[in-house]
Motif scaffolding. Sequence first.
Motif, short mmCIF file in Angstrom:
data_model
loop_
_atom_site.label_atom_id
_atom_site.label_comp_id
_atom_site.label_asym_id
_atom_site.label_seq_id
_atom_site.Cartn_x
_atom_site.Cartn_y
_atom_site.Cartn_z
N PHE A 1 77.94 -0.28 61.60
CA PHE A 1 76.92 -1.16 61.17
C PHE A 1 77.10 -2.07 60.27
O PHE A 1 77.23 -3.22 60.15
CB PHE A 1 75.67 -0.28 60.88
N MET A 2 77.55 -1.61 58.98
CA MET A 2 78.02 -2.12 57.86
C MET A 2 79.28 -2.92 58.35
O MET A 2 79.51 -4.16 57.64
CB MET A 2 78.54 -0.96 56.77
N GLU A 3 80.14 -2.44 58.87
CA GLU A 3 81.33 -3.23 59.46
C GLU A 3 81.12 -4.57 59.99
O GLU A 3 81.64 -5.61 59.44
CB GLU A 3 82.16 -2.35 60.11
N GLN A 4 80.08 -4.44 61.06
CA GLN A 4 79.68 -5.53 61.55
C GLN A 4 79.15 -6.69 60.78
O GLN A 4 79.11 -7.87 60.78
CB GLN A 4 78.48 -4.99 62.84
N ARG A 5 78.29 -5.91 59.85
CA ARG A 5 77.59 -6.97 58.93
C ARG A 5 78.32 -7.80 57.87
O ARG A 5 78.35 -8.90 57.84
CB ARG A 5 76.41 -6.18 57.90
N ILE A 6 79.63 -7.12 57.38
CA ILE A 6 80.41 -7.65 56.45
C ILE A 6 81.29 -8.50 57.28
O ILE A 6 81.46 -9.61 56.69
CB ILE A 6 81.27 -6.60 55.83
N LEU B 1 84.04 -8.66 49.78
CA LEU B 1 83.77 -8.03 51.08
C LEU B 1 84.99 -7.54 51.76
O LEU B 1 84.69 -6.59 52.54
CB LEU B 1 83.30 -9.30 51.75
N GLU B 2 86.18 -8.18 51.69
CA GLU B 2 87.32 -7.31 52.22
C GLU B 2 87.49 -5.92 51.88
O GLU B 2 87.97 -5.18 52.49
CB GLU B 2 88.61 -8.21 51.73
N ASP B 3 87.62 -5.84 50.63
CA ASP B 3 87.56 -4.56 49.93
C ASP B 3 86.38 -3.52 50.71
O ASP B 3 86.66 -2.44 51.10
CB ASP B 3 87.42 -4.30 48.46
N GLU B 4 85.15 -4.04 50.45
CA GLU B 4 84.20 -3.50 51.39
C GLU B 4 84.15 -3.18 52.90
O GLU B 4 83.92 -1.96 53.27
CB GLU B 4 82.80 -4.13 51.04
N LEU B 5 84.87 -3.92 53.44
CA LEU B 5 85.24 -3.68 54.85
C LEU B 5 86.09 -2.60 55.01
O LEU B 5 86.14 -1.76 56.01
CB LEU B 5 85.72 -5.18 55.52
N LYS B 6 87.25 -2.63 54.18
CA LYS B 6 88.19 -1.50 54.35
C LYS B 6 87.34 -0.26 54.24
O LYS B 6 87.71 0.86 54.83
CB LYS B 6 89.11 -1.76 53.38
#
Lengths: 151, 346
Positions: free
Chosen positions: A130-135, A116-121
């Motif tokens: 939107f995605m950032e908030q979900r992650i 998730l940390e990678d996906e957040l970056k």
Amino acid sequence: MLCSQCGKNQAQPYKRWMQEGERTVYLCPECYRLLYGGEKEDFIASYLDSAKNVPRACPACGTTLEEFRRTGLLGCADCYSAFREALIPTVQVIQGRVRHTGKDPVRALEDERRELEDELKDAQKRGDKFMEQRIRYRLSVINRFISGGDE
Amino acid sequence: MNISYESVAVSSRIRLARNFKDYPFPDKLLESPHAREQAVEIVRLITEELQTLEKFDLYDVGTLTEDRAAYLVERNLISRDLVRHSAISAALITPDESISVMINEEDHIREQYFMRGYDLNKAYERITGIDDVIAECVPFAFDAEFGYLTACPTNLGTGMRASVMMFLPAVSRRGLMKQIVSELSRLGLTVRGASGEGSGAEGALFQISNEVTLGLSETEILTAVDNAVKIIVQFELRERERMKAEEGLALRDKVMRAYGILSNCCIIGMKEFMERFADLKLGVTLGYLSSEKQAEELLFAIDDHITAMRPANINRLHSRMLSEAEQNAYRAEQTGKFLRRTEIIV
């Protein structure tokens, strides 16, 4: 191999927990029943009986070893700590081993946290709010669990 | 995956058993005066979390009619143990019936993924994802030595049962099941009848699964079951060919009689229905019967029909309890229609 008692029927190996430790006896089911009064249940009972320093009942839920012997079920997670000494040989018989090597809930969550940390970056780079908030929400749940949850 | 493979390994299922750290296990929970409130709380937590992932229908077992519960049991979506715990149990099931999460069965959580055909790795991937989400709601009971803690020590460790439903008409007809059973037990695997523990081998269907759950990783368990399945598939296919060569016309006659009876009967009970369909399916796999559909598709359609013709499934279609005689007549009528619809070529 023939039964060491009657010498006639085909023998099966039975593990018995005796005073001197674990022993394998080679008997046919019939002689096993005659000698030890039954198969699986008494077999497990003999292991349970050999344990010392085991409380009469689980301090958390009140389940007794007698109940476990009757139903084959433990009452709660704490039963495993309370009856550990009695359960280890029993589990050894049932499962063949007593060391868990599979999935670990905390390790699994730590792996997910890294992903998730990678996906957040990535989401930050893309500017995908939107995605950032979900992650971030998922991360907060996982972090709360890892820091406060397991033993 | 080719047709001959899937005509033997017909479906795959992975089940994980989990418990929560701070609640007594279900059988003990039932004794508590606050059982219902605690159960409702557990169900609420899991439902909220899972529904963020995908759509799940929630079934409160305590409010299900007897017949509705029997219907779900026949479809292997819930177990008899879950029904026994109806005061505190629930199930979350996806509309496509691939995922079922039973709450307060023998353990707090029994999560399973079911799929047609054979792909245990995919099944595991799907259910371990669900497992991770549930793990975030309430901490699981876990011990470094014993692994995931379960009410019965036979499920300790991974809490995982990987099972494959196998259609073994040739092996069982030729009396070779005994050999398989003893080989599998040496490998820490087990064979059960189609409906799980204690059930007979209805319709030549057998469930192969791991017996040992502790001391092996999930991957090792999947590999052990996979190795056994591959060997059994080869064994069954070889025996089918042998049977075809040795029994020739007599075997074809058996298949055709099954087709004749299923197409034309007016009354048929479950036992005969299962036996005849096992013969018919064998005929499809041996190429005696074919249709416009691919053989694999035809076998799946037959399995769907078999499920739909089980007693509680028939009752559900009628929205009432039918007598056994009424069910047997309805089953015969629908089976004739089904076989005409599938346009089987003999």
